[in-house]
Enzyme design. Sequence first.
Site, mmCIF file in Angstrom:
data_model
loop_
_atom_site.group_PDB
_atom_site.id
_atom_site.type_symbol
_atom_site.label_atom_id
_atom_site.label_comp_id
_atom_site.label_asym_id
_atom_site.label_seq_id
_atom_site.Cartn_x
_atom_site.Cartn_y
_atom_site.Cartn_z
ATOM 1 N N ASP A 80 41.794 34.539 48.389
ATOM 2 C CA ASP A 80 42.762 33.999 47.430
ATOM 3 C C ASP A 80 44.173 34.486 47.747
ATOM 4 O O ASP A 80 45.124 34.122 47.063
ATOM 5 C CB ASP A 80 42.386 34.330 45.988
ATOM 6 C CG ASP A 80 42.419 35.817 45.660
ATOM 7 O OD1 ASP A 80 42.561 36.643 46.591
ATOM 8 O OD2 ASP A 80 42.292 36.168 44.469
ATOM 9 N N ASP A 119 37.939 37.406 49.431
ATOM 10 C CA ASP A 119 37.616 36.117 48.802
ATOM 11 C C ASP A 119 38.656 35.052 49.116
ATOM 12 O O ASP A 119 38.592 33.941 48.594
ATOM 13 C CB ASP A 119 37.430 36.264 47.295
ATOM 14 C CG ASP A 119 38.722 36.544 46.542
ATOM 15 O OD1 ASP A 119 39.655 37.094 47.156
ATOM 16 O OD2 ASP A 119 38.798 36.231 45.343
ATOM 17 N N ASP A 137 42.124 38.189 52.454
ATOM 18 C CA ASP A 137 41.289 39.227 51.863
ATOM 19 C C ASP A 137 39.871 38.690 51.714
ATOM 20 O O ASP A 137 39.563 37.584 52.154
ATOM 21 C CB ASP A 137 41.867 39.718 50.536
ATOM 22 C CG ASP A 137 41.902 38.635 49.466
ATOM 23 O OD1 ASP A 137 41.805 37.449 49.832
ATOM 24 O OD2 ASP A 137 42.025 38.968 48.272
ATOM 25 N N SER A 193 37.171 40.631 45.662
ATOM 26 C CA SER A 193 38.415 40.346 46.372
ATOM 27 C C SER A 193 38.665 41.342 47.501
ATOM 28 O O SER A 193 37.884 41.437 48.435
ATOM 29 C CB SER A 193 39.569 40.312 45.370
ATOM 30 O OG SER A 193 40.734 39.792 45.930
#
EC number: 5.4.2.10
Length: 461
Positions: free
Chosen positions: A258, A256, A254, A107
């Site tokens: 999410d 990833d 960010d 992340s």
Amino acid sequence: MPKMFGTDGVRGLANRDLTARLALDLGDAAVRVLGDAGTQDDQPEGRRRALVGRDTRVSGDFLASALSAGMAAGGFDVIDAGIIPTPGIAFLTSVLNVEMGAVISASHNPMPDNGIKFFARGGFKLPDQKEDDIEAVLGQDWDRPTGAGVGRVSHDQTTATNLYIDHLVATIAPLNDDKTQPKPLKGLKIVADCANGATSVVAPEALRRAGADVIVINASPDGYNINKNAGSTHPEQLQAMVKATDAVMGVAFDGDADRCLAVDEDGNMINGDQIMGILARAKQREGKLNHDTLVVTVMSNLGLKLALKDMGIKTVETAVGDRYVLEEMLKGDYSLGGEQSGHVINREFATTGDGTLTALTLCNEVVKSGKSLKELAADFPQLPQTLINVPNVDKKAASTNKRIQDAVAREEELLGDTGRVLLRPSGTEPLVRVMAEAATQAYADEVCTRLAKIVAEELAL
């Protein structure tokens, strides 16, 4: 032995804490635990399937290979979707009706770290018990299939990415009857900071297909530059670019994707609380905010809750972590929830936090409302907040120490309805986070400093 799974899967320094061997074992164990959720007849041709994706970290390649090998050795056919946002794997796990999905990502963490998180059928993150079950059988021998019973690994990043982008665009711009693409964001000039991460292709394409004029920064991943002075954890470039290009707003993801944060036309940061407030009011207007309630975490600013209360919107609090937000949403049949950090879950379209979906929905609300992002965010003022991390303490004793609890009660009494305090033990480190909100920054600083001092004195290791 410390618990391997944290608040968002398994994480650590790639090739030191998170090794190829561990990834292989996790794939093997996940097959044993999640494979019990159905029978082989559930899938085409009697084969059970898993979906694997990753962000842009260089370590993702060997970890994906190892994880896929563990799953295939356990009899699962594995579809490697390549580089794709975490919520893309959640979505595809559901629509492709595969037994499970897995994402290799850390992340917003620095590039040397990596992680593995799993999704069950339907695209939902695993509950704690399932993670405990995986950990319990990790590395154990079992009667693995042989011959024709072992699985295959196939690679199809293009199809996976296109399916996900189609879904994202359709959330605000479903195709017309003649199959032409509406452009609800036409004329909206925005800057998108992709953090050199997993949404470097997805977010710009989705926003452009919806009609936006997109200026893209930090969308050239090389395996090493993910989150480096970029994205939601380092928004300085985005703030400067929005002002330099006269864009109406900016969005930052960010690694990833999410989570999503935003920037208004003056370069001011718009955090997850403000974004949730804007979207909750929009859903309420459209009759889509179930039970007129927004699910937040204990870290959400009191200012958000007070503003929503004035609008007739209730809030329900959970522990920190989007998985706990989702659990509460499912339990109470709520349609919107999230975190101050920018994880926003829109249950109408997603089973987890989706940064690109949040960006599209926020941009769409700017257009629909006829107001600037700055004007929309102004309706959700944030109380000044101070956060102090107190390290090297016995975090488990924070909730039972009498001096600490008396001090908290005293500060809460003095603050009344004008602020609040929160003590939260870290989930991964021997520290306690002390947070205070008050009418002024100076008073928030005073309260937080007083409490942090007492925590350090009482709980020092």
